[in-house]
Design an enzyme around this catalytic site. Structure first.
Site, PDB file in Angstrom:
ATOM      1  N   GLY A  60       0.731  -1.123  -0.198  1.00 42.74           N
ATOM      2  CA  GLY A  60      -0.135  -0.081   0.146  1.00 42.74           C
ATOM      3  C   GLY A  60       0.761   1.178   0.166  1.00 42.74           C
ATOM      4  N   CYS A  91       5.303  -6.172   1.396  1.00 40.70           N
ATOM      5  CA  CYS A  91       5.695  -4.733   1.392  1.00 40.70           C
ATOM      6  C   CYS A  91       5.262  -4.063   2.431  1.00 40.70           C
ATOM      7  CB  CYS A  91       5.316  -4.014  -0.167  1.00 40.70           C
ATOM      8  SG  CYS A  91       6.106  -2.484  -0.293  1.00 40.70           S
ATOM      9  N   TYR A  92       4.031  -3.259   2.178  1.00 42.89           N
ATOM     10  CA  TYR A  92       3.489  -2.615   3.408  1.00 42.89           C
ATOM     11  C   TYR A  92       3.066  -3.668   4.492  1.00 42.89           C
ATOM     12  CZ  TYR A  92       0.188   0.072   6.142  1.00 42.89           C
ATOM     13  OH  TYR A  92      -0.529   0.711   7.458  1.00 42.89           O
ATOM     14  N   HIS A 180       7.621  -7.343  -4.201  1.00 40.45           N
ATOM     15  CA  HIS A 180       6.199  -7.782  -4.849  1.00 40.45           C
ATOM     16  C   HIS A 180       6.443  -9.153  -5.664  1.00 40.45           C
ATOM     17  CE1 HIS A 180       3.728  -4.342  -3.877  1.00 40.45           C
ATOM     18  NE2 HIS A 180       4.890  -3.758  -3.874  1.00 40.45           N
ATOM     19  N   GLU A 182       4.230 -10.858  -6.886  1.00 40.80           N
ATOM     20  CA  GLU A 182       2.894 -11.004  -7.664  1.00 40.80           C
ATOM     21  C   GLU A 182       3.208 -10.330  -9.009  1.00 40.80           C
ATOM     22  OE1 GLU A 182       1.704  -7.449  -5.255  1.00 40.80           O
ATOM     23  OE2 GLU A 182       3.078  -9.117  -5.081  1.00 40.80           O
ATOM     24  N   GLY A 236     -25.371  -7.378 -24.847  1.00 40.10           N
ATOM     25  CA  GLY A 236     -24.668  -8.100 -26.029  1.00 40.10           C
ATOM     26  C   GLY A 236     -23.210  -8.415 -25.756  1.00 40.10           C
ATOM     27  N   ASP A 239     -20.073 -10.623 -20.697  1.00 41.94           N
ATOM     28  CA  ASP A 239     -20.302 -10.767 -19.034  1.00 41.94           C
ATOM     29  C   ASP A 239     -21.970 -10.944 -18.742  1.00 41.94           C
ATOM     30  OD1 ASP A 239     -17.730 -10.213 -19.047  1.00 41.94           O
ATOM     31  OD2 ASP A 239     -18.192  -7.969 -18.496  1.00 41.94           O
ATOM     32  N   SER A 240     -22.863 -10.166 -19.522  1.00 42.78           N
ATOM     33  CA  SER A 240     -24.086 -10.055 -19.152  1.00 42.78           C
ATOM     34  C   SER A 240     -24.797 -11.363 -19.826  1.00 42.78           C
ATOM     35  CB  SER A 240     -24.883  -9.135 -19.914  1.00 42.78           C
ATOM     36  OG  SER A 240     -24.642  -8.768 -21.011  1.00 42.78           O
ATOM     37  N   LYS A 389     -12.463 -11.468 -16.159  1.00 40.32           N
ATOM     38  CA  LYS A 389     -12.714 -11.522 -17.487  1.00 40.32           C
ATOM     39  C   LYS A 389     -12.482 -12.981 -18.011  1.00 40.32           C
ATOM     40  CE  LYS A 389     -15.021  -9.530 -20.933  1.00 40.32           C
ATOM     41  NZ  LYS A 389     -15.922  -8.914 -20.835  1.00 40.32           N
TER      42      LYS A 389
END
Length: 534
Positions: A60, A91-92, A180, A182, A236, A239-240, A389
């Site tokens: 952070g 880190c933080y 980090h 990641e 359209g 996701d939906s 996604k």
């Protein structure tokens, strides 16, 4: 809608505002381990309710010395130790552990930002088979540093400048990395995370998309009574559509889908989308043409956030009217609205109601989150709100949504309203943008590049340019092209087209679209820029 029941091997991340927090989540999920982010200052009751096997304290922008520095709740360390929960500070998070357990953190004389070499000091749990003297490159981003460790902790790695790079207390199961792991800039970072989770913490790689699907179906059936009906807003987009397919699998014909043409769609979008819904997905869909209604409300509006709010409000008004019509037909008014909200939507639109996220900034008000009116009558069902996604596409594959549809580039809910910079009703901006976008996307398809790009689109700029066309001076519109590569939309880099492709596209646009005489290319990554998704 309630969160699915957590499994014993959940990895819970306490978020202290790092721009990389979402990456920790994503990296862990890629190992088939379920991971979830909550506010770093959540109550102990909230933390324990997830029954995590591992808790990670994120990085952070704060200093542990600041008066308002965020921190884990009182009793957290004691709870973790007594319940066998492993804790990793990044880190933080490392500095927080050191300070709260009796060590000393000071402002570093030499800051460490960017690539830095670290050296492992002797045998440790967190570095596994690596031994004293082994070195690796990592990504640092800190100004403070730990200079005195709490009792029972030992330094297991140091940076080239002598700062503490990693520490651990094996007895208490508490570990810390000052860098980090990641990010891709730490080449061995994933190896370290994998070893930590599986070999040190004993986490099982048993999280599968099929499990989440079955769990969500149970939650939907528990939420929606057997005599209730549900509305789904179909845009359209992927996701939906996946959300609708999942809810339809759960409750069948009690799902009523609505596709709204808000006048802000792409070239021939209504015809193409409705054909797919009816021919391939067999979803019950009602199409409502409300283009004049939306454009009337947007007349004269130039601020993108205001556009989102107006569009969100109009969508809900239409859904409420649709619900009233269904009430006349079925004798009961639908009480729920399905939306394809994703995890990045929630993260970037924070702090949305109920998430308690306070230590990162709102990037944008997503139409599914920040753009909804407070007095909305329908209750939300968001079955994808914990997914990224690419995970949604995997779920869609399991639900037999056509692969070609799943590969569609994301399209924002506010549509072209956020791709016309300025008043969308002024002149022929929307029509120009539709034509330009169609040429750009079709050229990408023809070049075989569509599946290599995460999202591509055109933008109508609120400027005019002097040009020469047909031996005459013109004063016409400028359009921008943008194409990015990404995994989950949280970070993105611009796609490097060959010069010939760009030359061809520019010529096609200027020769085919009346009113355009200049084409520019957006080559900004995210961050510092952003992108628009569904």
């Amino acid at each position: 809608m309630e969160t699915p029941t957590m499994k014993p091997d959940t990895v819970l991340i306490l978020d202290y505002g790092s721009q990389y927090t979402h990456l920790i989540t994503r990296r862990i999920r890629s190992l088939n381990v379920f991971s979830l982010v909550i506010n770093g200052t959540s109550s102990l009751k909230s933390i324990t309710s997830y029954n995590p096997k591992v808790v990670i304290l994120s990085g952070g922008p704060h200093s542990v010395h600041a008066l308002d520095a965020p921190c884990f709740p009182d009793g957290f360390i004691e709870w973790a130790e007594s319940n066998g929960v492993h804790v990793l500070g990044i880190c933080y998070g490392l500095q927080l552990i050191v300070q709260k357990l009796g060590g000393v953190v000071v402002e570093g004389e030499s800051k460490e930002y960017g690539k830095m070499e670290i050296e492992v000091k002797g045998k440790s749990e967190i570095f596994g088979s690596e031994s004293g003297g082994d070195k690796q490159m990592v990504w640092m981003s800190h100004g403070d540093e730990a200079v005195k460790l709490p009792q029972g902790f030992e330094v297991v790695a140091q940076s080239a400048q002598g700062a503490v790079a990693a520490l651990e207390n094996r007895k208490k199961r508490i570990y810390g990395l000052q860098y980090h792991p990641e990010v891709t800039h730490s080449p061995k970072g994933m190896e370290t995370l994998r070893h930590f989770l599986f070999d040190v913490c004993g986490v099982s790689a048993d999280w599968k998309m099929e499990d989440l699907m079955e769990e969500e179906i149970k939650v939907i059936n528990k939420t929606v009574a057997s005599d209730e009906h549900v509305i789904c807003a179909l845009s359209g987009g992927v996701d939906s559509t996946v959300a609708a397919t999942l809810v339809h699998k759960a409750i069948g014909d009690r799902l009523h889908c609505i596709f709204v043409d808000n006048g802000l769609l792409r070239y021939k979008e209504q015809e193409r989308v409705m054909d797919t819904f009816e021919r391939d997905l067999h979803l019950p869909v009602t199409c409502v043409d409300a283009s004049e209604r939306f454009l009337s409300e947007l007349k004269g509006v130039v601020d993108p956030e205001t556009k989102r709010k107006i569009i969100g409000k109009e969508f809900i008004n239409i859904f409420d009217q649709f619900a009233q019509e269904l009430e006349k037909k079925h004798g009961k008014k639908p009480a729920f609205l399905v939306q394809g909200t994703l995890y990045p939507d929630v993260i970037e639109s924070c702090p949305p109601p109920g998430t308690d996220r306070t230590h990162s900034h709102t990037i944008k008000s997503h139409h599914n989150v920040g753009g909804l009116p407070k007095d909305m009558k329908l209750k939300l069902i968001e079955p994808l709100k914990l997914l990224f996604k690419d995970e949604v596409r995997e779920l869609g594959r399991i639900l037999n949504v056509p692969v070609g549809f799943l590969k569609r580039h994301p399209f924002p809910g506010p549509g072209l309203a956020v791709r016309v910079l300025g008043d969308v009703t002024q002149g022929n901006a929307l029509e120009v943008l539709r034509q330009v976008d169609e040429i750009f996307i079709q050229s990408i398809r023809d070049a075989g590049l569509y599946d290599s790009i995460w999202q591509a689109f055109a933008v109508f700029l609120p400027v005019r340019s002097v040009g020469v066309q047909g031996d005459k001076r013109t004063h016409s519109h400028v359009v921008a092209l943008r194409a990015v590569t990404s995994q989950d939309g949280m970070t993105a880099d611009w796609f490097n087209f060959e010069h010939k492709f760009l030359d061809d596209v520019s010529r096609k646009i200027c020769n085919s679209v009346q009113g355009v005489n200049r084409v520019v290319l957006d080559i900004t990554s995210k961050p510092p820029s952003t992108i628009e998704w569904e």
